[in-house]
Enzyme design. Structure first.
Site, short mmCIF file in Angstrom:
data_model
loop_
_atom_site.label_atom_id
_atom_site.label_comp_id
_atom_site.label_asym_id
_atom_site.label_seq_id
_atom_site.Cartn_x
_atom_site.Cartn_y
_atom_site.Cartn_z
N ARG A 67 4.34 -7.09 -21.28
CA ARG A 67 4.59 -8.32 -21.95
C ARG A 67 3.32 -9.24 -22.49
O ARG A 67 3.18 -9.82 -23.61
CB ARG A 67 5.45 -9.34 -21.07
CG ARG A 67 6.14 -10.46 -21.95
CD ARG A 67 6.66 -11.60 -20.67
NE ARG A 67 7.86 -11.02 -20.16
CZ ARG A 67 9.06 -11.67 -20.63
NH1 ARG A 67 9.04 -12.58 -21.39
NH2 ARG A 67 10.01 -11.26 -20.04
N HIS B 286 14.59 7.01 0.88
CA HIS B 286 13.68 8.05 1.16
C HIS B 286 14.33 8.72 2.57
O HIS B 286 14.24 10.11 2.63
CB HIS B 286 12.37 7.30 1.81
CG HIS B 286 11.59 6.72 0.72
ND1 HIS B 286 11.61 7.29 -0.63
CD2 HIS B 286 11.08 5.50 0.50
CE1 HIS B 286 10.94 6.33 -1.31
NE2 HIS B 286 10.34 5.46 -0.70
N LYS C 139 12.94 3.92 -8.21
CA LYS C 139 13.81 3.34 -7.40
C LYS C 139 13.60 1.90 -6.95
O LYS C 139 12.25 1.55 -7.31
CB LYS C 139 13.84 4.21 -6.08
CG LYS C 139 12.56 4.09 -5.08
CD LYS C 139 12.77 3.87 -3.74
CE LYS C 139 12.97 2.70 -3.00
NZ LYS C 139 11.73 2.10 -2.55
N HIS D 107 9.83 8.89 -4.62
CA HIS D 107 8.46 9.54 -4.39
C HIS D 107 8.41 10.59 -3.10
O HIS D 107 7.40 11.35 -3.10
CB HIS D 107 7.32 8.78 -4.52
CG HIS D 107 6.89 7.91 -3.36
ND1 HIS D 107 7.77 6.71 -3.05
CD2 HIS D 107 6.14 8.08 -2.31
CE1 HIS D 107 7.23 6.26 -2.06
NE2 HIS D 107 6.22 7.08 -1.39
N LYS E 229 6.63 14.69 -1.88
CA LYS E 229 5.38 14.93 -0.79
C LYS E 229 5.42 16.30 -0.60
O LYS E 229 6.55 17.09 -0.57
CB LYS E 229 5.82 14.08 0.29
CG LYS E 229 5.48 12.75 0.17
CD LYS E 229 5.80 11.69 1.28
CE LYS E 229 5.77 10.17 1.01
NZ LYS E 229 4.27 9.83 1.04
N ASP F 7 15.38 -0.53 0.92
CA ASP F 7 14.22 -0.08 0.34
C ASP F 7 13.86 1.32 0.76
O ASP F 7 13.01 2.04 0.22
CB ASP F 7 12.96 -1.11 0.93
CG ASP F 7 11.88 -0.83 0.35
OD1 ASP F 7 11.54 -0.65 -0.75
OD2 ASP F 7 10.71 -1.13 1.13
N LYS G 240 8.39 -1.76 9.08
CA LYS G 240 6.77 -2.08 8.72
C LYS G 240 6.18 -2.73 10.01
O LYS G 240 7.02 -3.12 10.82
CB LYS G 240 7.14 -3.30 7.48
CG LYS G 240 7.49 -2.73 6.39
CD LYS G 240 6.97 -3.18 4.99
CE LYS G 240 7.63 -2.70 3.74
NZ LYS G 240 7.20 -1.42 3.37
N GLU H 81 5.52 2.48 9.18
CA GLU H 81 4.43 1.93 8.26
C GLU H 81 3.68 0.97 9.31
O GLU H 81 4.17 0.35 10.14
CB GLU H 81 4.78 1.31 7.27
CG GLU H 81 5.65 2.19 6.16
CD GLU H 81 5.82 1.55 5.18
OE1 GLU H 81 5.13 1.40 4.06
OE2 GLU H 81 6.97 1.03 4.60
C1 BG6 Z 1 8.29 2.73 -1.17
C2 BG6 Z 1 8.81 1.24 -0.42
O1 BG6 Z 1 9.25 3.27 -1.63
O2 BG6 Z 1 7.78 3.41 -0.08
C3 BG6 Z 1 7.60 0.69 0.20
O3 BG6 Z 1 9.40 0.47 -1.55
C4 BG6 Z 1 6.95 1.50 1.21
O4 BG6 Z 1 8.20 -0.53 0.85
C5 BG6 Z 1 6.52 3.01 0.57
O5 BG6 Z 1 5.75 0.91 1.86
C6 BG6 Z 1 6.30 3.91 1.62
O6 BG6 Z 1 5.84 5.20 0.88
P1 BG6 Z 1 4.85 6.11 1.54
O7 BG6 Z 1 4.32 7.29 0.60
O8 BG6 Z 1 3.30 5.20 1.79
O9 BG6 Z 1 5.33 6.52 2.98
#
Ligand code: BG6
Length: 491
Positions: free
Chosen positions: A50, A241, A149, A179, A183, A236, A339, A217
């Protein structure tokens, strides 16, 4: 050695190009693939957002973003400028039906050329963007759409997105990104299971006691607080994942490495997950939220201080999942993610059953069950713990030792990160590493029950100290089944 095969020239449109995802992940990923020669001259990246930028201003912004994320040794300025020469910027309000002609004007008129639309925007814009692309003659049989996502926030919203996007694009043109599927070690799970006959007879309830999946994390919510607080760890991380990892561990062997067959097998697993409904959420799941603590000796704030307000959103989830089929009956999968935990690690641990009988005297020590650990990050690799005899005289003493395979050491290679791989797969039109519509919906179906149970039964959010391994309830969850969490980095 990794071989980089150049992709055909393409037009890639990044919607939401001024956002965090584009700056931190997409542009660096494209730059790396460009440096390795996979993105060839003639390919174009059209950044759409935008904000009012000229293309020259946006290219300056790209270089600043690259410098923030790249290693010093890869910051070759000639390469950066050559990469930026592929980029044009278009200012566009995606919800305004009249704004699209400038974008259309940037795209090649060659109808045989690959066109990828990458939606790095809020999911509530996905249907508008797909519709806008459809109305403005941007979609042809060579056009693909990539959706980040989360696909929605529950089953209903996911269905609405899938239906809206599906009105314009065929399923084979839709690439839903998780994602984690890009990996390296996640793909190695397929090699481990289906290229090693050794594991096949063991990969079931008779040999495996239970499975643990941990994605931990160290980071907190940082500047994503507003988004995260509406989302929480279950939506999330678990909905996508962790459930994708569970599927790859649990699925039946597909007959071929064919996208549809892999999606079919994963979807069957998701549909076989035993629902966690009603008050069962109180015994099968645990919610947690971090309070102030320390990570690697540095003091960090609690969740609510970072957010700047009160909140009951979970930054940690642990749960027990059961898969109701012949292979996995009575073999629970324990999942946990959070987290601000002690360390960053993602791993799958397959815990085998106890030896049926010990021939050793009691003072030889306890025979521990074998464990196969698949490390996704950091230090990607596989470890099998086996019992051995301590060498030397003086008695028979047993000890568990690891057989350790580190991919970094074995291959001495720098492979592309998940986004790099997934972007190139989308450009090439390969859907195996993406999520199919019914997979996403089956995952939401299971997660929705848990959310409903949490709401109905006011599932408490237990506090945990930042830098710990989560709330005490996570240990109790697995402890009441006479098991405990394993974690290689903390062993
Ligand atoms: C994302 C989440 O999909 O994956 C984040 O929205 C998270 O909250 C992240 O931090 C973790 O990805 P990775 O590859 O760092 O383990």
């Amino acid at each position: 050695m990794a071989q980089f095969v150049p992709a055909e020239p393409f037009d890639l449109v990044i919607f939401g190009a001024t956002g965090d995802l584009a700056a931190r992940k997409l542009l660096p990923a494209l730059f790396h693939r460009f440096c390795d020669g996979q993105i060839v001259a003639g390919s174009r990246i059209i950044a759409a957002a935008r904000q009012e930028y000229s293309s020259a201003q946006f290219r300056t912004y790209v270089i600043e973003s690259l410098l923030r994320t790249l290693d010093a040794e890869t910051t070759d300025t000639t390469q950066q400028h050559d990469f930026c020469a592929l980029i044009e910027y278009v200012s566009l309000d995606f919800t305004d039906a009249n704004g699209w002609s400038a974008l259309r004007g940037q795209l090649s008129d060659d109808n045989g050329r690959i066109r990828v639309l990458y939606l790095a925007t809020h999911p509530k814009l996905y249907c508008d963007i797909a519709g806008g692309a459809g109305h403005n003659n941007i979609v042809n049989q060579h056009t693909r759409i990539v959706l980040e996502k989360p696909i929605g926030t529950d089953l209903e919203s996911a269905r609405a997105i899938n239906a809206g996007v599906g009105q314009v694009f065929a399923e084979s043109q839709i690439f839903r990104i998780d994602h984690y599927l890009g990996k390296e070690t996640v793909q190695n799970l397929l090699a481990l299971r289906f290229a090693n006959a050794l594991f096949d007879p063991l990969w079931n309830r008779t040999a495996i006691d239970h499975v643990q999946i941990t994605v931990a994390e160290k980071l907190g919510v940082g500047n994503r607080g507003a988004f995260y607080d509406q989302t929480g760890a279950l939506r999330d991380m678990v909905q996508n994942h962790l459930l994708q990892l569970l599927c790859l561990v649990a699925m039946e062997p597909p007959a071929r490495l064919d996208p549809e067959q892999i999606h079919n097998e994963k979807t069957k697993v998701l549909r076989a997950l035993r629902p966690i409904q009603g008050a069962a959420v109180l015994t099968s799941t645990v919610r947690g939220q971090y309070r102030a603590g320390a990570i690697d000796g540095t003091a960090v704030d609690g969740y609510q201080t970072e957010l700047g307000g009160d909140s009951d959103t979970e930054s940690f989830v642990a749960l027990r999942a059961d898969i109701d089929n012949w292979r996995w009956a009575d073999t629970p999968f324990y999942l946990r993610t959070g987290k601000r935990l002690q360390t960053k690690t993602s791993e799958v641990v397959i815990v085998f059953r106890n030896a049926p009988h010990s021939i050793f005297p009691p003072d030889a020590g306890t025979i521990q069950p074998n464990r196969l650990t698949i490390r996704l990050q950091p230090n990607e690799g596989i470890t099998l713990s086996i019992m051995t005899k301590e060498p030397g005289p003086g008695g028979f003493f047993l000890r568990a030792l690891p057989l350790d395979l580190s991919f970094a050491e074995a291959f001495d290679a720098n492979y592309p990160d998940a986004y790099e791989r997934l972007l190139m797969e989308a450009i090439r039109g390969q859907t195996a590493l993406f999520m199919r519509r019914d997979e996403v919906e089956a995952a939401w179906h299971w997660v929705d029950d848990i959310i409903a149970g949490w709401d109905k039964h006011h599932a408490p959010c237990q506090s945990y100290v930042a830098g710990s391994w989560g709330p005490p309830g996570a240990d109790e969850l697995i402890g009441k089944d006479h098991r405990s969490w394993h974690c290689e980095p903390c062993a």
